[in-house]
Design a protein around this motif. Structure first.
Motif, PDB file in Angstrom:
ATOM      1  N   GLY A  45       0.832  -1.190   0.000  1.00  0.00           N
ATOM      2  CA  GLY A  45       0.000   0.000   0.000  1.00  0.00           C
ATOM      3  C   GLY A  45       0.867   1.242   0.000  1.00  0.00           C
ATOM      4  N   GLN A  46       0.248   2.371  -0.302  1.00  0.00           N
ATOM      5  CA  GLN A  46       0.993   3.623  -0.309  1.00  0.00           C
ATOM      6  C   GLN A  46       1.597   3.881   1.065  1.00  0.00           C
ATOM      7  OE1 GLN A  46      -1.539   6.690  -1.872  1.00  0.00           O
ATOM      8  NE2 GLN A  46      -1.591   5.752  -3.896  1.00  0.00           N
ATOM      9  N   GLY A  47       2.820   4.360   1.075  1.00  0.00           N
ATOM     10  CA  GLY A  47       3.537   4.605   2.317  1.00  0.00           C
ATOM     11  C   GLY A  47       4.431   3.454   2.740  1.00  0.00           C
ATOM     12  N   ALA A  48       4.310   2.313   2.075  1.00  0.00           N
ATOM     13  CA  ALA A  48       5.123   1.140   2.431  1.00  0.00           C
ATOM     14  C   ALA A  48       6.525   1.264   1.849  1.00  0.00           C
ATOM     15  CB  ALA A  48       4.469  -0.134   1.907  1.00  0.00           C
ATOM     16  N   GLN A  49       7.449   0.539   2.446  1.00  0.00           N
ATOM     17  CA  GLN A  49       8.782   0.440   1.887  1.00  0.00           C
ATOM     18  C   GLN A  49       8.918  -0.918   1.212  1.00  0.00           C
ATOM     19  OE1 GLN A  49      12.628   0.081   4.172  1.00  0.00           O
ATOM     20  NE2 GLN A  49      12.937   2.128   3.284  1.00  0.00           N
ATOM     21  N   VAL A  50       9.388  -0.912  -0.029  1.00  0.00           N
ATOM     22  CA  VAL A  50       9.606  -2.144  -0.802  1.00  0.00           C
ATOM     23  C   VAL A  50      11.109  -2.409  -0.789  1.00  0.00           C
ATOM     24  CG1 VAL A  50       9.317  -3.271  -3.037  1.00  0.00           C
ATOM     25  CG2 VAL A  50       7.633  -1.568  -2.276  1.00  0.00           C
ATOM     26  N   ARG A  51      11.508  -3.588  -0.261  1.00  0.00           N
ATOM     27  CA  ARG A  51      12.925  -3.921  -0.136  1.00  0.00           C
ATOM     28  C   ARG A  51      13.235  -5.228  -0.858  1.00  0.00           C
ATOM     29  NH1 ARG A  51      11.382  -2.902   4.973  1.00  0.00           N
ATOM     30  NH2 ARG A  51      11.731  -5.048   5.601  1.00  0.00           N
ATOM     31  N   PHE A  52      14.209  -5.148  -1.749  1.00  0.00           N
ATOM     32  CA  PHE A  52      14.707  -6.322  -2.466  1.00  0.00           C
ATOM     33  C   PHE A  52      16.093  -6.654  -1.939  1.00  0.00           C
ATOM     34  CE2 PHE A  52      12.088  -3.890  -5.461  1.00  0.00           C
ATOM     35  CZ  PHE A  52      11.177  -4.841  -5.870  1.00  0.00           C
ATOM     36  N   VAL A  53      16.388  -7.947  -1.758  1.00  0.00           N
ATOM     37  CA  VAL A  53      17.726  -8.378  -1.348  1.00  0.00           C
ATOM     38  C   VAL A  53      18.316  -9.195  -2.494  1.00  0.00           C
ATOM     39  CG1 VAL A  53      19.090  -9.705   0.318  1.00  0.00           C
ATOM     40  CG2 VAL A  53      17.083  -8.411   1.092  1.00  0.00           C
ATOM     41  N   ILE A  54      19.522  -8.793  -2.900  1.00  0.00           N
ATOM     42  CA  ILE A  54      20.216  -9.416  -4.023  1.00  0.00           C
ATOM     43  C   ILE A  54      21.560  -9.933  -3.528  1.00  0.00           C
ATOM     44  CG2 ILE A  54      21.112  -9.043  -6.369  1.00  0.00           C
ATOM     45  CD1 ILE A  54      18.130  -8.387  -6.141  1.00  0.00           C
ATOM     46  N   GLY A  55      21.926 -11.138  -3.945  1.00  0.00           N
ATOM     47  CA  GLY A  55      23.251 -11.683  -3.652  1.00  0.00           C
ATOM     48  C   GLY A  55      24.164 -11.460  -4.843  1.00  0.00           C
ATOM     49  N   ALA A  56      25.456 -11.276  -4.589  1.00  0.00           N
ATOM     50  CA  ALA A  56      26.415 -11.055  -5.666  1.00  0.00           C
ATOM     51  C   ALA A  56      27.734 -11.740  -5.362  1.00  0.00           C
ATOM     52  CB  ALA A  56      26.650  -9.559  -5.877  1.00  0.00           C
ATOM     53  N   THR A  57      28.367 -12.263  -6.408  1.00  0.00           N
ATOM     54  CA  THR A  57      29.718 -12.811  -6.291  1.00  0.00           C
ATOM     55  C   THR A  57      30.545 -12.273  -7.454  1.00  0.00           C
ATOM     56  OG1 THR A  57      29.174 -14.803  -7.576  1.00  0.00           O
ATOM     57  CG2 THR A  57      28.990 -14.958  -5.169  1.00  0.00           C
ATOM     58  N   ASP A  58      31.854 -12.167  -7.227  1.00  0.00           N
ATOM     59  CA  ASP A  58      32.762 -11.729  -8.291  1.00  0.00           C
ATOM     60  C   ASP A  58      34.166 -12.229  -7.971  1.00  0.00           C
ATOM     61  OD1 ASP A  58      33.233 -10.115 -10.725  1.00  0.00           O
ATOM     62  OD2 ASP A  58      34.520  -8.955  -9.392  1.00  0.00           O
ATOM     63  N   LYS A  59      34.799 -12.824  -8.954  1.00  0.00           N
ATOM     64  CA  LYS A  59      36.122 -13.418  -8.762  1.00  0.00           C
ATOM     65  C   LYS A  59      37.171 -12.376  -8.369  1.00  0.00           C
ATOM     66  CE  LYS A  59      39.389 -16.467 -11.107  1.00  0.00           C
ATOM     67  NZ  LYS A  59      39.598 -17.270 -12.319  1.00  0.00           N
ATOM     68  N   GLU A  60      37.165 -11.213  -9.061  1.00  0.00           N
ATOM     69  CA  GLU A  60      38.167 -10.186  -8.778  1.00  0.00           C
ATOM     70  C   GLU A  60      37.748  -9.228  -7.666  1.00  0.00           C
ATOM     71  OE1 GLU A  60      38.732 -12.011 -12.536  1.00  0.00           O
ATOM     72  OE2 GLU A  60      37.020 -10.835 -11.903  1.00  0.00           O
ATOM     73  N   GLY A  61      36.498  -9.233  -7.309  1.00  0.00           N
ATOM     74  CA  GLY A  61      36.013  -8.378  -6.224  1.00  0.00           C
ATOM     75  C   GLY A  61      35.959  -6.902  -6.569  1.00  0.00           C
ATOM     76  N   ASP A  62      35.814  -6.592  -7.851  1.00  0.00           N
ATOM     77  CA  ASP A  62      35.828  -5.178  -8.267  1.00  0.00           C
ATOM     78  C   ASP A  62      34.416  -4.665  -8.584  1.00  0.00           C
ATOM     79  OD1 ASP A  62      35.588  -6.745 -10.546  1.00  0.00           O
ATOM     80  OD2 ASP A  62      36.920  -5.516 -11.760  1.00  0.00           O
ATOM     81  N   ILE A  63      33.455  -5.061  -7.763  1.00  0.00           N
ATOM     82  CA  ILE A  63      32.077  -4.612  -7.953  1.00  0.00           C
ATOM     83  C   ILE A  63      31.917  -3.274  -7.236  1.00  0.00           C
ATOM     84  CG2 ILE A  63      29.650  -5.124  -7.531  1.00  0.00           C
ATOM     85  CD1 ILE A  63      30.339  -8.059  -7.508  1.00  0.00           C
ATOM     86  N   LYS A  64      32.208  -2.204  -7.936  1.00  0.00           N
ATOM     87  CA  LYS A  64      32.053  -0.876  -7.339  1.00  0.00           C
ATOM     88  C   LYS A  64      31.468   0.109  -8.333  1.00  0.00           C
ATOM     89  CE  LYS A  64      35.605  -1.175  -3.881  1.00  0.00           C
ATOM     90  NZ  LYS A  64      36.798  -0.610  -3.326  1.00  0.00           N
ATOM     91  N   ASP A  65      31.026  -0.342  -9.478  1.00  0.00           N
ATOM     92  CA  ASP A  65      30.608   0.578 -10.518  1.00  0.00           C
ATOM     93  C   ASP A  65      29.128   0.923 -10.435  1.00  0.00           C
ATOM     94  OD1 ASP A  65      29.738   1.614 -13.107  1.00  0.00           O
ATOM     95  OD2 ASP A  65      31.764   1.220 -13.774  1.00  0.00           O
ATOM     96  N   THR A  66      28.276   0.145 -11.094  1.00  0.00           N
ATOM     97  CA  THR A  66      26.889   0.559 -11.278  1.00  0.00           C
ATOM     98  C   THR A  66      25.919  -0.586 -11.062  1.00  0.00           C
ATOM     99  OG1 THR A  66      27.676   2.089 -12.968  1.00  0.00           O
ATOM    100  CG2 THR A  66      25.318   1.696 -12.897  1.00  0.00           C
ATOM    101  N   LEU A  67      24.813  -0.268 -10.395  1.00  0.00           N
ATOM    102  CA  LEU A  67      23.662  -1.165 -10.281  1.00  0.00           C
ATOM    103  C   LEU A  67      22.589  -0.619 -11.209  1.00  0.00           C
ATOM    104  CD1 LEU A  67      21.762  -3.291  -8.900  1.00  0.00           C
ATOM    105  CD2 LEU A  67      21.221  -1.484  -7.259  1.00  0.00           C
ATOM    106  N   TRP A  68      22.042  -1.479 -12.036  1.00  0.00           N
ATOM    107  CA  TRP A  68      20.946  -1.096 -12.928  1.00  0.00           C
ATOM    108  C   TRP A  68      19.671  -1.747 -12.425  1.00  0.00           C
ATOM    109  CZ3 TRP A  68      21.568   2.295 -16.920  1.00  0.00           C
ATOM    110  CH2 TRP A  68      22.878   2.610 -17.259  1.00  0.00           C
ATOM    111  N   VAL A  69      18.598  -0.963 -12.373  1.00  0.00           N
ATOM    112  CA  VAL A  69      17.296  -1.468 -11.946  1.00  0.00           C
ATOM    113  C   VAL A  69      16.277  -1.071 -13.010  1.00  0.00           C
ATOM    114  CG1 VAL A  69      15.518  -1.437 -10.165  1.00  0.00           C
ATOM    115  CG2 VAL A  69      17.915  -1.150  -9.517  1.00  0.00           C
ATOM    116  N   GLN A  70      15.496  -2.035 -13.425  1.00  0.00           N
ATOM    117  CA  GLN A  70      14.460  -1.793 -14.429  1.00  0.00           C
ATOM    118  C   GLN A  70      13.124  -2.284 -13.893  1.00  0.00           C
ATOM    119  OE1 GLN A  70      14.334  -4.441 -17.857  1.00  0.00           O
ATOM    120  NE2 GLN A  70      14.300  -2.639 -19.183  1.00  0.00           N
ATOM    121  N   ARG A  71      12.138  -1.426 -13.900  1.00  0.00           N
ATOM    122  CA  ARG A  71      10.781  -1.792 -13.493  1.00  0.00           C
ATOM    123  C   ARG A  71       9.986  -2.142 -14.739  1.00  0.00           C
ATOM    124  NH1 ARG A  71       6.598   2.276 -10.462  1.00  0.00           N
ATOM    125  NH2 ARG A  71       4.701   1.061 -10.767  1.00  0.00           N
TER     126      ARG A  71
END
Length: 154
Positions: A45-71
């Motif tokens: 409902g209006q006023g609610a907070q919608v929270r998504f939890v995402i897991g991530a892995t990376d061999k080099e550990g250089d995940i610092k750039d950009t998150l893309w979200v598409q509705r």
């Protein structure tokens, strides 16, 4: 007889150890990998907070750039686009090999506190979200998709 039984046990143990190692070997890749973990509800409902939890892995550990979200909306054509919205990822992530972590993407539904998730005008909406990331070396992850959620107009 005991000797053959002991060899069989050792071979079975080595086989199991090899299988576990093979499974873990593919967990970390040069391209970041995402897994969808959870969303905190199905109907909001209006006023609610919608929270998504995402897991991530990376061999080099250089995940610092950009998150893309598409509705992707089923009922509101104004929320269906081919591109996503880019968000910078946290500079606090420590670069380390075989990085494995979870992060949360949260929206405030139809309230004035950013980030805002806007609803359809005059009707409920059913929608889902797609997430992907890009690392510092320009490697793009796979895309993960949320379950369908409902955003109530009232």
């Amino acid at each position: 007889m005991k000797d053959k039984l002991m060899r069989a046990k050792v071979l079975i143990a080595l086989f199991i150890l090899g299988a576990v190692a093979a499974c873990n070997k593919d967990k970390f890749t040069t391209e970041p990998k995402l897994t969808f973990k959870s969303v905190n509800g199905e109907i909001f409902g209006q006023g609610a907070q919608v929270r998504f939890v995402i897991g991530a892995t990376d061999k080099e550990g250089d995940i610092k750039d950009t998150l893309w979200v598409q509705r992707r909306s089923f009922k509101c054509p104004e929320f269906v686009s081919d591109s996503g919205v880019a968000y910078p990822l946290s500079p606090d992530l420590v670069k380390k090999n075989n990085l494995d972590f979870e992060f949360e993407v949260a929206y405030n539904y139809d309230v004035s506190i950013a980030p805002i998730l806007v609803g359809c005008s005059g009707k409920d909406d059913s929608c889902y979200f797609r997430f992907w990331i890009k690392d510092d070396a320009n490697h793009t992850s796979d895309t993960v998709v949320s379950p369908t959620i409902v955003l109530l107009d009232q």
